[in-house]
Every structure is written in C-alpha cells, then in structure tokens.
Design a protein around this motif. Sequence first.
Motif, mmCIF file in Angstrom:
data_model
loop_
_atom_site.group_PDB
_atom_site.id
_atom_site.type_symbol
_atom_site.label_atom_id
_atom_site.label_comp_id
_atom_site.label_asym_id
_atom_site.label_seq_id
_atom_site.Cartn_x
_atom_site.Cartn_y
_atom_site.Cartn_z
ATOM 1 N N ARG A 142 78.999 94.804 39.805
ATOM 2 C CA ARG A 142 77.853 94.735 40.765
ATOM 3 C C ARG A 142 77.753 93.086 41.070
ATOM 4 N NH1 ARG A 142 76.683 97.228 36.580
ATOM 5 N NH2 ARG A 142 75.542 95.386 35.452
ATOM 6 N N THR A 187 75.854 90.490 44.191
ATOM 7 C CA THR A 187 75.134 90.153 45.380
ATOM 8 C C THR A 187 75.446 88.714 45.660
ATOM 9 O OG1 THR A 187 72.720 90.219 46.219
ATOM 10 C CG2 THR A 187 73.180 89.233 43.961
ATOM 11 N N ASN A 190 66.318 86.017 41.417
ATOM 12 C CA ASN A 190 66.184 87.377 41.814
ATOM 13 C C ASN A 190 67.536 88.040 42.101
ATOM 14 O OD1 ASN A 190 63.424 87.512 42.203
ATOM 15 N ND2 ASN A 190 63.409 86.821 44.327
ATOM 16 N N GLY A 191 68.521 86.922 42.500
ATOM 17 C CA GLY A 191 69.892 87.760 42.397
ATOM 18 C C GLY A 191 70.488 87.889 41.205
ATOM 19 N N HIS A 215 68.549 89.282 38.485
ATOM 20 C CA HIS A 215 67.890 90.313 38.147
ATOM 21 C C HIS A 215 68.471 91.608 38.987
ATOM 22 C CE1 HIS A 215 64.397 92.801 37.070
ATOM 23 N NE2 HIS A 215 63.994 93.329 38.412
ATOM 24 N N LYS A 216 68.751 91.298 40.135
ATOM 25 C CA LYS A 216 69.230 92.454 40.955
ATOM 26 C C LYS A 216 70.674 92.880 40.324
ATOM 27 C CE LYS A 216 70.897 93.678 45.667
ATOM 28 N NZ LYS A 216 71.051 93.173 47.284
ATOM 29 N N THR A 272 70.423 96.760 38.059
ATOM 30 C CA THR A 272 71.062 97.890 38.695
ATOM 31 C C THR A 272 71.790 99.295 38.070
ATOM 32 O OG1 THR A 272 71.580 96.634 40.755
ATOM 33 C CG2 THR A 272 72.865 98.750 40.704
#
Length: 131
Positions: A92, A94, A106-107, A109-110, A114
Amino acid sequence: VRHDHRFDVSQAGVNSLTEASRQVLDKLDQDVELLAFVGPQDKPFVEEISTIYKDYSPHLKWRVVDPQVSPELAQRELVQAVPTIKIKMGDRSTAVDRMDEESITNGIHKVATTKDANMMMAVQLVSCLAA
C-alpha cells in the motif's frame, strides 16, 4: 550505552507530535517507509520533522531524496511535484504534497489502516455467508 532523548520545552509544543499523531503511530505494527522528495529549501524542515517522528516510533523509516540527484527514483515512485512524501507500507502507498504533521500523519494512517479495514470487511462477509 547511549540513550538519545528529545524533550520539547517550547511553550507551544512545536517540537512534539500531537496526541492524534501519537495515537496513529502507537497502532503501527510494521514498518512504514517514507520517501521525502524535497528540494534544498524544504530539506531542513523535513529532516527536523522526520527526527521527531522517528524518535517517537521505530516503525518509521525515513529517507530524504533530492529528485535532482536521484531522478530515476522520483520517476519510479511517480513523483509529479516537489515537495512530495511517498508513504509505503507493504503493498500500500500514498503520496502527500503538504509538509505538515497533519498531512503526514493522515498519509501514515491511510496506508496503515487499509489492511485492517479490508480484513474487517472480509470477516464480516464470511460471517454473513456463514449465517
């Protein structure tokens, strides 16, 4: 034995992570790679914030990259603009283009949630099928 510890004695806590960031980092159970593609003007800030993050969580593996020096890496990571932080965990990833704690957290966490979200959906689906 040497123990390096940083203490934030600033009144505003500018050298510390927020409680929200600490909560996200506390949940990490595997390493997160952060590739910071920055120019010379952003490098000091990214080095400082990466130190703050790394001091809090050993799961964060930062690398500061000058895309002028390593254009092949920037191209391979599909970096379109500078500054960009590519955040990867397993398969994963981002990208964030804002150099602030909220965007970086936030990145993280993303990419970190997932897997859990997909696992939860799979468990719920199996439960529904079994019923």
